[in-house]
Design a protein around this motif. Structure first.
Motif, mmCIF file in Angstrom:
data_model
loop_
_atom_site.group_PDB
_atom_site.id
_atom_site.type_symbol
_atom_site.label_atom_id
_atom_site.label_comp_id
_atom_site.label_asym_id
_atom_site.label_seq_id
_atom_site.Cartn_x
_atom_site.Cartn_y
_atom_site.Cartn_z
ATOM 1 N N ASN A 37 1.077 3.784 -1.419
ATOM 2 C CA ASN A 37 -0.175 3.403 -2.077
ATOM 3 C C ASN A 37 -0.222 1.886 -2.138
ATOM 4 O O ASN A 37 0.821 1.231 -2.253
ATOM 5 C CB ASN A 37 -0.241 3.917 -3.522
ATOM 6 C CG ASN A 37 -0.364 5.412 -3.616
ATOM 7 O OD1 ASN A 37 -0.852 6.066 -2.701
ATOM 8 N ND2 ASN A 37 0.098 5.970 -4.722
ATOM 9 N N ILE A 38 -1.428 1.351 -2.123
ATOM 10 C CA ILE A 38 -1.636 -0.071 -2.393
ATOM 11 C C ILE A 38 -2.692 -0.128 -3.483
ATOM 12 O O ILE A 38 -3.746 0.484 -3.351
ATOM 13 C CB ILE A 38 -2.115 -0.844 -1.146
ATOM 14 C CG1 ILE A 38 -1.082 -0.732 -0.030
ATOM 15 C CG2 ILE A 38 -2.378 -2.309 -1.501
ATOM 16 C CD1 ILE A 38 -1.512 -1.359 1.278
ATOM 17 N N THR A 62 3.419 0.714 -3.321
ATOM 18 C CA THR A 62 4.375 1.705 -3.812
ATOM 19 C C THR A 62 4.671 2.690 -2.694
ATOM 20 O O THR A 62 3.742 3.296 -2.148
ATOM 21 C CB THR A 62 3.825 2.454 -5.040
ATOM 22 O OG1 THR A 62 3.474 1.495 -6.049
ATOM 23 C CG2 THR A 62 4.849 3.416 -5.596
ATOM 24 N N LEU A 63 5.956 2.822 -2.349
ATOM 25 C CA LEU A 63 6.380 3.755 -1.315
ATOM 26 C C LEU A 63 7.171 4.892 -1.942
ATOM 27 O O LEU A 63 7.996 4.649 -2.828
ATOM 28 C CB LEU A 63 7.279 3.057 -0.290
ATOM 29 C CG LEU A 63 6.607 2.046 0.627
ATOM 30 C CD1 LEU A 63 6.686 0.676 0.015
ATOM 31 C CD2 LEU A 63 7.266 2.063 1.975
ATOM 32 N N ARG A 108 8.645 0.368 7.591
ATOM 33 C CA ARG A 108 7.221 0.249 7.308
ATOM 34 C C ARG A 108 6.930 -1.248 7.169
ATOM 35 O O ARG A 108 7.639 -1.956 6.466
ATOM 36 C CB ARG A 108 6.873 0.998 6.030
ATOM 37 C CG ARG A 108 5.518 0.767 5.541
ATOM 38 C CD ARG A 108 4.432 1.714 5.760
ATOM 39 N NE ARG A 108 4.614 3.121 5.825
ATOM 40 C CZ ARG A 108 3.747 3.867 6.508
ATOM 41 N NH1 ARG A 108 2.749 3.323 7.156
ATOM 42 N NH2 ARG A 108 3.883 5.165 6.536
ATOM 43 N N SER A 109 5.891 -1.727 7.849
ATOM 44 C CA SER A 109 5.551 -3.149 7.837
ATOM 45 C C SER A 109 4.141 -3.369 7.323
ATOM 46 O O SER A 109 3.246 -2.564 7.586
ATOM 47 C CB SER A 109 5.650 -3.731 9.253
ATOM 48 O OG SER A 109 6.948 -3.590 9.745
ATOM 49 N N PHE A 110 3.969 -4.456 6.604
ATOM 50 C CA PHE A 110 2.662 -4.872 6.112
ATOM 51 C C PHE A 110 2.480 -6.340 6.485
ATOM 52 O O PHE A 110 3.344 -7.164 6.179
ATOM 53 C CB PHE A 110 2.573 -4.724 4.588
ATOM 54 C CG PHE A 110 2.764 -3.314 4.113
ATOM 55 C CD1 PHE A 110 1.671 -2.466 3.972
ATOM 56 C CD2 PHE A 110 4.025 -2.830 3.804
ATOM 57 C CE1 PHE A 110 1.846 -1.161 3.528
ATOM 58 C CE2 PHE A 110 4.204 -1.528 3.363
ATOM 59 C CZ PHE A 110 3.107 -0.694 3.222
ATOM 60 N N ASP A 125 12.496 6.292 -10.206
ATOM 61 C CA ASP A 125 12.053 7.681 -10.030
ATOM 62 C C ASP A 125 11.634 7.988 -8.587
ATOM 63 O O ASP A 125 10.650 8.696 -8.353
ATOM 64 C CB ASP A 125 10.904 8.011 -10.984
ATOM 65 C CG ASP A 125 11.306 7.878 -12.444
ATOM 66 O OD1 ASP A 125 12.495 8.079 -12.754
ATOM 67 O OD2 ASP A 125 10.426 7.566 -13.268
ATOM 68 N N GLY A 126 12.346 7.446 -7.614
ATOM 69 C CA GLY A 126 12.041 7.723 -6.214
ATOM 70 C C GLY A 126 10.870 6.952 -5.653
ATOM 71 O O GLY A 126 10.411 7.222 -4.546
ATOM 72 N N LEU A 127 10.358 5.977 -6.409
ATOM 73 C CA LEU A 127 9.248 5.148 -5.952
ATOM 74 C C LEU A 127 9.704 3.693 -5.883
ATOM 75 O O LEU A 127 10.239 3.155 -6.853
ATOM 76 C CB LEU A 127 8.053 5.266 -6.893
ATOM 77 C CG LEU A 127 7.419 6.646 -7.014
ATOM 78 C CD1 LEU A 127 6.343 6.643 -8.097
ATOM 79 C CD2 LEU A 127 6.839 7.093 -5.683
ATOM 80 N N LEU A 128 9.498 3.072 -4.743
ATOM 81 C CA LEU A 128 9.794 1.658 -4.561
ATOM 82 C C LEU A 128 8.489 0.894 -4.709
ATOM 83 O O LEU A 128 7.544 1.108 -3.946
ATOM 84 C CB LEU A 128 10.399 1.411 -3.173
ATOM 85 C CG LEU A 128 10.636 -0.056 -2.806
ATOM 86 C CD1 LEU A 128 11.689 -0.675 -3.723
ATOM 87 C CD2 LEU A 128 11.047 -0.184 -1.354
ATOM 88 N N SER A 129 8.413 0.030 -5.718
ATOM 89 C CA SER A 129 7.204 -0.760 -5.968
ATOM 90 C C SER A 129 7.488 -2.215 -5.657
ATOM 91 O O SER A 129 8.494 -2.769 -6.096
ATOM 92 C CB SER A 129 6.763 -0.636 -7.433
ATOM 93 O OG SER A 129 6.413 0.696 -7.719
ATOM 94 N N ILE A 130 6.578 -2.829 -4.908
ATOM 95 C CA ILE A 130 6.686 -4.244 -4.561
ATOM 96 C C ILE A 130 5.413 -4.908 -5.050
ATOM 97 O O ILE A 130 4.306 -4.518 -4.659
ATOM 98 C CB ILE A 130 6.849 -4.424 -3.039
ATOM 99 C CG1 ILE A 130 8.085 -3.659 -2.571
ATOM 100 C CG2 ILE A 130 6.939 -5.896 -2.675
ATOM 101 C CD1 ILE A 130 8.126 -3.383 -1.100
#
Length: 150
Positions: A37-38, A62-63, A108-110, A125-130
């Motif tokens: 998600n973005i 968030t991945l 994954r690239s942005f 909780d299994g979510l990577l947030s940048i």
């Protein structure tokens, strides 16, 4: 046979890099794993923004990286690309009766616009947030002097 581009117009000077970025983005659009998600955040929502101040947008990528540990994830900035890699290795000591969850790798690239700052990353909780900050651009008006030649 050469490829015609929308950027080959004589009125679009210096947009070669934009064309390369668009090509890079088109190639990466077919990636399906991991889902992400973005979102745009209110600056008060980002714990990573505390103490950084400034105005502008705060974005969060968030991945879903369930099953990955912090040591199996790598977040890097390569030129203007944010690259997230995950590497899991098979545990050969286990004997599976059914294997529905495979150990896998991903990248994954942005592509980031100029001026975007990476505030930090968090795994929960299994979510990577940048979290990223996009500062408001300065409005610059510059007067160009006109020389008279005789």
């Amino acid at each position: 046979m050469s490829r015609m581009s929308a950027f080959s117009s004589p009125f679009l000077l210096g947009f070669d890099e934009v064309e390369r970025v668009l090509d890079r983005v088109a190639k990466g659009a077919n990636e399906g794993y991991p889902p992400y998600n973005i979102e745009r955040l209110d600056p008060t929502e980002s714990k990573l923004l505390e103490g950084n101040g400034g105005s502008g947008d705060v974005l969060r990528i968030t991945l879903a990286v369930a099953g990955f540990t912090r040591d199996q994830l790598d977040v890097t900035l390569e030129e203007s690309q944010l690259v997230i890699r995950g590497r899991q290795v098979d545990d050969q000591s286990r004997q599976y009766l059914h294997r529905g969850i495979a150990a896998r790798q991903f990248q994954r690239s942005f592509v980031l616009a100029e001026g975007i700052e990476i505030l930090g990353a968090e795994l929960k909780d299994g979510l990577l947030s940048i979290d990223l900050a996009r500062p408001e651009p300065e409005k610059v008006v510059r007067k160009i002097a006109i020389d008279v030649k005789e």
